[in-house]
Design an enzyme around this catalytic site. Structure first.
Site, short mmCIF file in Angstrom:
data_model
loop_
_atom_site.label_atom_id
_atom_site.label_comp_id
_atom_site.label_asym_id
_atom_site.label_seq_id
_atom_site.Cartn_x
_atom_site.Cartn_y
_atom_site.Cartn_z
N LYS A 66 -33.54 32.36 -24.94
CA LYS A 66 -33.72 30.92 -24.84
C LYS A 66 -34.63 30.50 -25.98
O LYS A 66 -35.54 31.24 -26.37
CB LYS A 66 -34.34 30.58 -23.48
CG LYS A 66 -34.48 29.09 -23.20
CD LYS A 66 -35.03 28.88 -21.79
CE LYS A 66 -35.23 27.40 -21.48
NZ LYS A 66 -35.73 27.19 -20.10
N SER A 88 -33.77 23.05 -18.15
CA SER A 88 -33.85 23.15 -19.60
C SER A 88 -33.10 24.33 -20.19
O SER A 88 -32.95 24.44 -21.41
CB SER A 88 -35.32 23.23 -20.02
OG SER A 88 -35.92 24.44 -19.56
N SER A 92 -35.25 24.82 -14.10
CA SER A 92 -34.61 24.96 -15.41
C SER A 92 -33.56 26.05 -15.49
O SER A 92 -32.79 26.08 -16.45
CB SER A 92 -35.68 25.20 -16.49
OG SER A 92 -36.39 24.01 -16.74
#
Length: 467
Positions: free
Chosen positions: A75, A150, A174
């Protein structure tokens, strides 16, 4: 004809270990799919040359490590030496770290092949992945819609067959929000379950690392690998719990399950449950009862949540190291959050943390009668790209709560939770529910999720899967 991305993560690992599948072929396949479907916005950075070199190196080496030869990605909140790491922000547009974060180093040690960076919202602060620094992450089922956040890029990559699985982080939903948005399995572990990304490394204890996968079995397999990434662990592992992938392969037995559509935001925001979300919730409730579980109303009455989470969210932004020059480059919502967070007094922060710990104790006590609590995963259908633009920070926050009111409280309580698709809407888009476990209860969640998957049967893939 079976294509490589049709194989589960478990099948790919088994094939690589049996030397039936080369890490080179696997990496080449995924890099080509990433290239072809770049318009999905799943990746903030792709590193094909480095990935090919590493795949060739691993192909020539003895197989070792739980993720040996498997393509994965960081990520874009995880620093990797020599690879642009932008944190979804124009303020970090030219950052190339000299050193890697522990998670990147540990995934390398586990034998994974890094292919780049999955996209995230700016500094991971929002539940949608539409940073101004690059294209938004799009729902592969409905390209006009966003993917949630996210960890939106990671969820899109798994749903579209651009990665076999992914590692995300979850500080308020997220992992679970984007996984539920695009119809894959997202697992937020208990606070302290993992040695890396444990939740113990920040004052609020919210953010933990966890798996995004196409099935409960694959999520359990990746969780096993993550738990083993460092030579120490915390105390949430219950005695007698074996590998998590084994949990996903066995019956959960008869459980006591609480069900609720109550959210801790109900008294402060306009929470309206979408009909498709309600259908998914009611369907899962019926399936669990049919399977012999004791299913009852959780009769949950949370209070005081909105005020404490507002403090925690602002405080988390205050810790981002941004200079005055940086503040001219970040997005308006980020600037507002950072400024508001830095205005908090020590008394404000300590009060918010104390309220959070009190909420944690109450929630664990309220849920103690149940092995698992079932809630909707999201309250609304996937939102169009651009929906959150142009609003005040306060309204943007409220819109995120209206979309995903069942997520952040689980982080505050430190509990494990898993989202998985159980039904589809009229267009064929998956609709998910959320399972919340006891502290350290990931194995039970995985067993129950696998049982629901068996009852549900195979789901279709998004159109890009077969393209």
């Amino acid at each position: 004809m079976t294509r490589l991305h049709d194989l589960s993560l478990a099948a790919q690992i088994e094939a690589v270990r049996a030397v039936e599948l080369s890490p080179v072929d696997l990496t080449t396949h995924y890099l080509e799919r990433i290239r072809r479907f770049a318009d999905l916005g799943a990746f903030a950075e792709v590193t094909p040359d480095a990935a090919r070199r590493r795949s060739a190196l691993l192909a020539a080496a003895p197989t070792r490590g739980p993720l040996w030869g498997i393509p994965l990605a960081d990520k874009d909140l995880v620093a990797r030496a020599g690879v642009p790491t932008r944190y979804g922000s124009r303020a970090r547009a030219h950052l190339v770290p000299a050193a890697s974060d522990p998670l990147a180093e540990a995934l390398d040690a586990a034998g994974a092949i890094n292919v780049g960076k999955t996209s995230t919202s700016e500094f991971g602060l929002t539940g949608f992945t539409e940073p101004l620094i690059h294209a938004p992450a799009r729902d592969p089922w409905r390209l006009s819609a966003g993917a949630g956040g996210s960890s939106g890029g990671a969820a899109v990559a798994v749903a579209a067959g651009l990665l076999p699985a992914a590692v995300g982080s979850d500080g308020g939903g997220s992992i679970r929000i984007p996984s539920a948005t695009v119809g894959v399995v997202g697992l937020k572990p208990s606070r302290g379950r993992l040695p890396i990304g444990s939740g113990f490394d920040s004052p609020d204890g919210l953010s933990v690392t966890g798996p995004i996968a196409r099935s409960a079995e694959d999520a359990g397999l990746l969780l096993d690998a993550l738990v083993g990434l460092a030579p120490f662990a915390y105390a949430t592992e219950a005695p007698g719990v074996g590998p998590f992938v084994d949990a996903a392969r066995r019956s959960p037995g008869a459980l006591r399950i609480g069900v609720t559509t109550v959210s801790p935001w109900d008294d402060d925001e306009d929470i309206v449950l979408d009909p498709d979300a309600r259908t998914a919730f009611e369907t899962a409730t019926a399936w669990l009862a049919d399977a012999g579980h004791d299913v009852t109303d959780a009769d949950w009455h949370p209070f005081g949540y909105a005020s404490l989470f507002h403090v925690l969210w602002r405080a988390s932004a205050a810790r981002i190291p941004l200079s005055d020059d940086d503040m001219t480059l970040v997005e308006p919502l980020t600037a507002w959050l950072v400024q508001e967070g830095r205005r908090l007094s020590a008394l404000d922060l300590l009060g918010g943390l104390a309220s959070a710990r009190a909420f944690e104790r109450r929630t664990i006590a309220d849920f103690a009668a149940f092995d698992v609590v079932l809630t909707p995963a999201l309250a609304q259908a996937p939102q169009p790209v651009g929906s959150y633009a142009g609003h005040s920070p306060e309204r943007t926050f409220a819109m995120q709560v209206e979309y995903a009111p069942y997520s952040s409280f689980v982080n505050v309580a430190g509990l494990p939770a898993l989202t998985l698709p159980v039904t589809t809407d009229a267009s064929g888009h998956p609709v998910s529910v959320q399972l919340i476990g006891r502290p350290g209860g990931e194995a039970t969640l995985l067993s129950l999720a696998a049982q629901l998957e068996h009852r549900r049967g195979p789901l279709p893939h998004p159109p890009v899967w077969d393209a």
